[in-house]
Design an enzyme around this catalytic site. Structure first.
Site, PDB file in Angstrom:
ATOM      1  CB  ILE A 338      -0.950  -0.008   1.232  1.00 35.40           C
ATOM      2  CG1 ILE A 338      -2.034  -1.066   1.049  1.00 35.40           C
ATOM      3  CG2 ILE A 338      -1.557   1.380   1.480  1.00 35.40           C
ATOM      4  CD1 ILE A 338      -2.866  -1.336   2.297  1.00 35.40           C
ATOM      5  CD  GLU A 364       9.497 -17.511  22.474  1.00 32.73           C
ATOM      6  OE1 GLU A 364       9.043 -18.244  23.353  1.00 32.73           O
ATOM      7  OE2 GLU A 364      10.463 -16.757  22.645  1.00 32.73           O
TER       8      GLU A 364
HETATM    9  N1  COS Z   1       3.532 -29.437  28.287  1.00 31.94           N
HETATM   10  C1  COS Z   1       3.959 -30.356  29.190  1.00 31.94           C
HETATM   11  N2  COS Z   1       4.638 -31.462  28.824  1.00 31.94           N
HETATM   12  C2  COS Z   1       4.886 -31.657  27.517  1.00 31.94           C
HETATM   13  C3  COS Z   1       4.472 -30.743  26.523  1.00 31.94           C
HETATM   14  C4  COS Z   1       3.769 -29.586  26.957  1.00 31.94           C
HETATM   15  N3  COS Z   1       3.344 -28.678  26.094  1.00 31.94           N
HETATM   16  N4  COS Z   1       4.864 -31.178  25.329  1.00 31.94           N
HETATM   17  C5  COS Z   1       5.499 -32.336  25.529  1.00 31.94           C
HETATM   18  N5  COS Z   1       5.519 -32.620  26.866  1.00 31.94           N
HETATM   19  C6  COS Z   1       6.063 -33.814  27.509  1.00 31.94           C
HETATM   20  C7  COS Z   1       5.365 -35.047  26.954  1.00 31.94           C
HETATM   21  O1  COS Z   1       4.187 -35.307  27.666  1.00 31.94           O
HETATM   22  C8  COS Z   1       6.405 -36.097  27.111  1.00 31.94           C
HETATM   23  O2  COS Z   1       6.411 -36.549  28.429  1.00 31.94           O
HETATM   24  P1  COS Z   1       6.313 -38.154  28.733  1.00 31.94           P
HETATM   25  O3  COS Z   1       7.536 -38.740  28.080  1.00 31.94           O
HETATM   26  O4  COS Z   1       6.320 -38.217  30.228  1.00 31.94           O
HETATM   27  O5  COS Z   1       5.052 -38.616  28.103  1.00 31.94           O
HETATM   28  C9  COS Z   1       7.717 -35.362  26.881  1.00 31.94           C
HETATM   29  O6  COS Z   1       7.430 -33.988  27.130  1.00 31.94           O
HETATM   30  C10 COS Z   1       8.248 -35.529  25.475  1.00 31.94           C
HETATM   31  O7  COS Z   1       7.253 -35.070  24.593  1.00 31.94           O
HETATM   32  P2  COS Z   1       7.216 -35.413  23.042  1.00 31.94           P
HETATM   33  O8  COS Z   1       7.384 -36.883  22.847  1.00 31.94           O
HETATM   34  O9  COS Z   1       6.028 -34.756  22.452  1.00 31.94           O
HETATM   35  O10 COS Z   1       8.544 -34.690  22.549  1.00 31.94           O
HETATM   36  P3  COS Z   1       9.150 -34.547  21.097  1.00 31.94           P
HETATM   37  O11 COS Z   1      10.599 -34.760  21.181  1.00 31.94           O
HETATM   38  O12 COS Z   1       8.354 -35.335  20.104  1.00 31.94           O
HETATM   39  O13 COS Z   1       9.013 -32.959  20.804  1.00 31.94           O
HETATM   40  C11 COS Z   1       8.042 -30.915  20.005  1.00 31.94           C
HETATM   41  C12 COS Z   1       7.860 -32.293  20.654  1.00 31.94           C
HETATM   42  C13 COS Z   1       8.453 -30.973  18.540  1.00 31.94           C
HETATM   43  C14 COS Z   1       6.656 -30.321  20.109  1.00 31.94           C
HETATM   44  C15 COS Z   1       9.069 -30.083  20.814  1.00 31.94           C
HETATM   45  O14 COS Z   1      10.366 -30.549  20.604  1.00 31.94           O
HETATM   46  C16 COS Z   1       9.019 -28.604  20.491  1.00 31.94           C
HETATM   47  O15 COS Z   1       8.145 -27.865  20.964  1.00 31.94           O
HETATM   48  N6  COS Z   1       9.986 -28.148  19.683  1.00 31.94           N
HETATM   49  C17 COS Z   1      10.135 -26.737  19.389  1.00 31.94           C
HETATM   50  C18 COS Z   1      11.034 -26.101  20.365  1.00 31.94           C
HETATM   51  C19 COS Z   1      10.936 -24.626  20.291  1.00 31.94           C
HETATM   52  O16 COS Z   1       9.857 -24.060  20.315  1.00 31.94           O
HETATM   53  N7  COS Z   1      12.069 -23.994  20.206  1.00 31.94           N
HETATM   54  C20 COS Z   1      12.060 -22.567  20.114  1.00 31.94           C
HETATM   55  C21 COS Z   1      13.218 -22.015  20.776  1.00 31.94           C
HETATM   56  S1  COS Z   1      13.123 -21.961  22.478  1.00 31.94           S
HETATM   57  S2  COS Z   1      12.895 -20.030  22.669  1.00 31.94           S
END
Ligand code: COS
Length: 381
Positions: A338, A364
């Protein structure tokens, strides 16, 4: 169902709006150009109680919850995304301490963090652990002889970087256990073995420092452990859920800011003998921008409402961040369009805002990570 702000929330919104206009907007371009955050403004945010939001008054906080944070972060982001992001990311650590900290940790850290004498950083990401947060390699070995943790490793892309006075570091206390061996540990600036590394040159959000943090045999008292050993992954994921609402709020604020700029410009700018506000193509842009912004805003408020009500909000936090960040990038692009050539010039704020908008789709948690979180919640894994 009531979509209106309470009287207190409206007063808070106006205070934040005024502060953003008087203090944040005037320095936004300068911070971007100099790649330097204005710490004076951080102190002023604290004086007005913005850094204490979400923390009870007994710890020096200002009370309120996720909704109040959304209100303030959105107002800040209308004028300066860097300032909104700084407030939002700083707020993660006091939130974690409130839930998981010991009495001593709360008494020692919360007043400093809420009243602005200390800036906090959240150190999860590493060169090999970005979207795959479980890939952390930094270790924290317990030394029973001295009752200390010894940290070794490198964190990267840390907002606040070496400026931060207190860092919550996610490190493996038991590497064999993977995510179940990750722990959250507080490290203070100046601790021997802890140093700031490379400060990144970024595309946008340039006023905020993003740096490497290096730990080499860095010893901290065992009392700095937050929560229990092995609780770190859960703490980090929960903290990110809340932080994602903050990014959503900032993306909504950015969208509202570019709509304000565009509406003003469309009334002022005359082409073909009339204000460009009369050109249908641009009117449709504004209609699209407004619709995307309003829908993004209410999903952000809904996620904040769920958090404040103590209900599960992981899925909605991911949805609101995914949606609002997409809207912010779309809106910044149309706003620049715009403004035409003027929008592309550094004399106008849109050039900076356009660069800033992109980060909301990345930090994040990327948009793709949010789709993983949302689809797992919807499909039961
Ligand atoms: N709240 C509480 N616990 C959580 C959760 C949440 N939102 N998400 C996952 N968990 C727990 C799970 O319940 C699991 O626990 P149990 O083993 O006791 O069942 C454990 O954490 C592992 O979870 P999961 O198997 O889902 O982990 P993954 O390795 O598959 O990862 C993602 C999941 C991809 C969602 C995660 O790695 C993620 O959020 N990555 C992005 C990270 C990010 O945002 N980085 C930005 C920079 S930091 S500023």
């Amino acid at each position: 169902m009531d979509f209106s702000l309470t009287r207190e929330q409206e007063l808070l919104r106006r205070l934040a709006e005024e502060f953003a206009e008087n203090e944040l907007e005037p320095v936004a371009a300068d911070m971007d150009r100099k790649h330097k955050f204005n710490m004076e403004n951080f102190k002023k945010m604290a004086e007005l109680g913005f850094t204490g939001l979400g923390i009870p008054r007994e710890y020096g906080g200002s009370g309120g919850g996720a909704a109040e944070k959304v209100i303030v972060i959105s107002e800040f982001a209308k004028k300066c995304l860097t300032s909104a992001a700084t407030l939002s990311i700083h707020g993660i650590t006091p939130g974690v301490l409130l839930k998981y900290g010991t009495k001593e940790q709360k008494q020692s850290y919360l007043p400093r963090l809420t009243q602005g004498s200390s800036l906090a950083a959240f150190a999860l990401t590493e060169p090999g652990a970005g979207s795959d947060a479980a890939g952390v390699k930094t270790t924290a070995r317990y030394d029973a002889g001295t009752d200390e943790y010894v940290l070794n490793g490198t964190k990267c892309f840390i907002t606040g970087g070496a400026l931060a006075d207190v860092v919550i570091v996610f490190a493996l206390t038991n590497p064999e256990l993977g995510t179940k061996g990750l722990s959250a540990i507080l490290v203070e600036k100046g601790t021997p073995g802890f140093a700031g590394g490379k400060v990144e040159e970024k595309m946008g959000l340039c006023g905020s420092e993003t740096a490497e943090l290096i730990f080499e045999d860095c010893r901290v008292p065992a009392a700095n452990l937050v929560g229990k050993e092995g609780q770190g992954f859960k703490i980090a994921m929960e903290a990110l859920d809340g932080a994602r609402i903050g990014v959503g709020a900032s993306a909504v604020g950015l969208s509202e800011g570019v709509i304000d700029l565009s509406v003003k410009y469309m009334h002022e700018r005359v082409q073909f003998g009339k204000p460009i506000a009369e050109l249908q193509g641009l009117r449709w842009y504004i209609a699209e921008m407004g619709t995307r912004t309003e829908s993004a805003k209410w999903l952000v408020y809904y996620a904040a409402y769920l958090q404040d009500s103590g209900k599960p909000f992981t899925k909605e936090a991911a949805m609101c961040k995914l949606n609002a960040s997409k809207a912010a990038r779309f809106n910044a692009n149309l706003a620049l369009q715009i403004h035409g050539g003027y929008g592309y010039m550094k004399d106008y704020p849109l050039e900076r805002i356009y660069r800033d908008a992109k980060i909301t789709e990345i930090y994040e948690g990327t948009s793709e990570v949010h789709k993983v979180v949302i689809s797992r919640a919807m499909l039961g894994r």
